[in-house]
Enzyme design. Structure first.
Site, PDB file in Angstrom:
ATOM      1  N   HIS A  59       0.845  -1.205   0.000  1.00  0.00           N
ATOM      2  CA  HIS A  59       0.000   0.000   0.000  1.00  0.00           C
ATOM      3  C   HIS A  59       0.881   1.256   0.000  1.00  0.00           C
ATOM      4  CE1 HIS A  59      -3.416   2.512   1.782  1.00  0.00           C
ATOM      5  NE2 HIS A  59      -2.348   3.226   2.100  1.00  0.00           N
ATOM      6  N   GLU A  60       1.852   1.283   0.907  1.00  0.00           N
ATOM      7  CA  GLU A  60       2.740   2.454   0.998  1.00  0.00           C
ATOM      8  C   GLU A  60       3.587   2.600  -0.263  1.00  0.00           C
ATOM      9  OE1 GLU A  60       2.252   4.593   3.254  1.00  0.00           O
ATOM     10  OE2 GLU A  60       0.968   3.333   4.492  1.00  0.00           O
ATOM     11  N   HIS A  63       1.713   4.499  -2.845  1.00  0.00           N
ATOM     12  CA  HIS A  63       1.869   5.956  -2.703  1.00  0.00           C
ATOM     13  C   HIS A  63       3.228   6.395  -3.251  1.00  0.00           C
ATOM     14  CE1 HIS A  63      -1.660   6.480  -0.240  1.00  0.00           C
ATOM     15  NE2 HIS A  63      -1.210   5.746   0.754  1.00  0.00           N
ATOM     16  N   ASP A 168      -5.471   8.933   3.929  1.00  0.00           N
ATOM     17  CA  ASP A 168      -5.584   8.971   2.464  1.00  0.00           C
ATOM     18  C   ASP A 168      -6.876   9.644   1.990  1.00  0.00           C
ATOM     19  OD1 ASP A 168      -3.204   7.685   2.428  1.00  0.00           O
ATOM     20  OD2 ASP A 168      -4.051   5.695   2.081  1.00  0.00           O
TER      21      ASP A 168
HETATM   22 ZN    ZN Z   1      -2.196   5.212   2.471  1.00  0.00          ZN
END
Ligand code: ZN
Length: 363
Positions: A59-60, A63, A168
């Protein structure tokens, strides 16, 4: 963040884990023991948490890699018990870029959840009666492992998209607002909504789940800090270092005695000093150093000054100073002209004063 161990690098980004992360495993063992679990149920849950946090890393990375497309470097990704944090060097200021960077993380979990659907026969499961469902869920099978992982990724998506800036969903909200109004106003609205939601989290946390209290704290402090930062950056925009620098200050020579420095401190309000030779800055004597060596009146400035110094050009943007100070290295910089001649100095205190004056001039 202090107390983190590096796990290595993925795509050139260092992955770190904070020691408090271990507390999750302590918690797993505690909960399992209390519910009459055994070694295999503890291992099952521990393995689940490891895989879940691998999803958090992905997930990170979502980004980070989206940010990289817009030229933003990510220094590291840190895993905490409440989730992951990608340390982006800055948040892209273009609203559509921030929108995409914020969305890229949850999107990774959407993809993982969709992929898991291939392996989890949800249909078979929902066809069972409630008693049978609970019975099936208790089995330590691979099937259940994947089902839990599917559910956890779905929860991650929903949770992260709650519009609580700086989570987010809150960033998505800020980005969308910034498309219709300016960034300062957009941040202020998003931060207010974030802080209201933080209070709801806090309340739910007190009654339901203690993790929500930590998240409430994270959102509350984060929203406050980032809102202030954006306001300050906006006030500094277009201004140059020379507008806020100190010029009515004493410069030291390397041969000056510490006795002279101490008397300067006592007779005035200056705390840090630039040391010059001819008209060039060659060092900085900080307040801490002066205190350390105040009892050595005969020693010289050059014995105690720091020589690895960063100087700023008088025409550099004032925003740069804010970023330098925020990065936490030092708070006092000599200012020079293009030829490197010493003009003055700038520190956090007079940067803040400039910000305060600007905010009053604006109204
Ligand atoms: Zn996030």
């Amino acid at each position: 963040m202090k107390g983190s161990v590096s796990l290595g690098k993925i795509a050139g980004i260092r992955i770190k884990v904070h020691w408090t992360f271990l507390l999750i495993f302590v918690w797993v063992v505690f909960v399992e023991m209390r519910q009459g679990g055994n070694l295999s149920s503890i291992l099952f849950n521990a393995a689940f948490i490891l895989v879940l946090f691998a999803c958090v890393v992905l997930h990170e990375l979502g980004h980070a890699l989206m940010a990289r497309r817009f030229g933003v470097v990510t220094r590291k990704i840190t895993l905490l018990p409440i989730g992951g944090v990608a340390s982006l060097q800055k948040i892209p200021e273009e609203p559509y870029q921030e929108f995409l960077v914020a969305l890229a993380g949850p999107l990774v979990n959407v993809v993982i959840a969709l992929l898991l659907l291939f392996f989890v026969p949800i249909g078979n499961f929902t066809g069972l009666s409630q008693v049978e469902q609970l019975e099936t869920l208790r089995e330590l099978s691979l099937q259940n492992f994947l089902l839990y992982l599917f559910l956890a990724n779905t929860i991650l998506v929903v949770f992260n998209l709650i519009p609580a800036f700086p989570m987010d969903g809150g960033r998505v909200l800020r980005a969308v607002l910034a498309m219709y109004t300016d960034r300062v106003k957009a941040t202020s609205i998003a931060a207010t909504i974030g802080q209201v939601i933080a209070f709801i989290f806090l309340f739910l946390g007190l009654t339901m789940n203690i993790f929500l209290i930590f998240i409430a704290l994270f959102v509350f402090v984060g929203a406050y800090g980032e809102n202030k930062m954006v306001q300050h950056e906006a006030l500094l925009k277009g201004h140059k270092v020379q507008e806020a620098m100190l010029t009515d200050i004493h410069f030291l020579e390397p041969e000056d005695s510490m006795e002279k420095v101490v008397s300067l401190i006592l007779s005035g309000t200056e705390k840090d000093f630039v040391v010059r030779s001819e008209d060039k800055p060659i060092g900085v004597l900080s307040h801490e150093r002066i205190l350390e060596h105040a009892r050595e009146p005969g020693s010289k400035v050059r014995d105690h000054m720091e020589t690895h110094i960063k100087t700023l050009n008088h025409l550099a943007p004032l925003q740069d100073v804010l970023r330098l100070v925020e990065s936490g290295k030092t708070h006092f910089y000599p200012v020079t002209d293009k030829e490197g001649r010493l003009l003055g100095a700038i520190d956090l205190a007079n940067l803040n004063e400039f910000i305060v004056l600007q905010s009053h001039l604006d109204f």
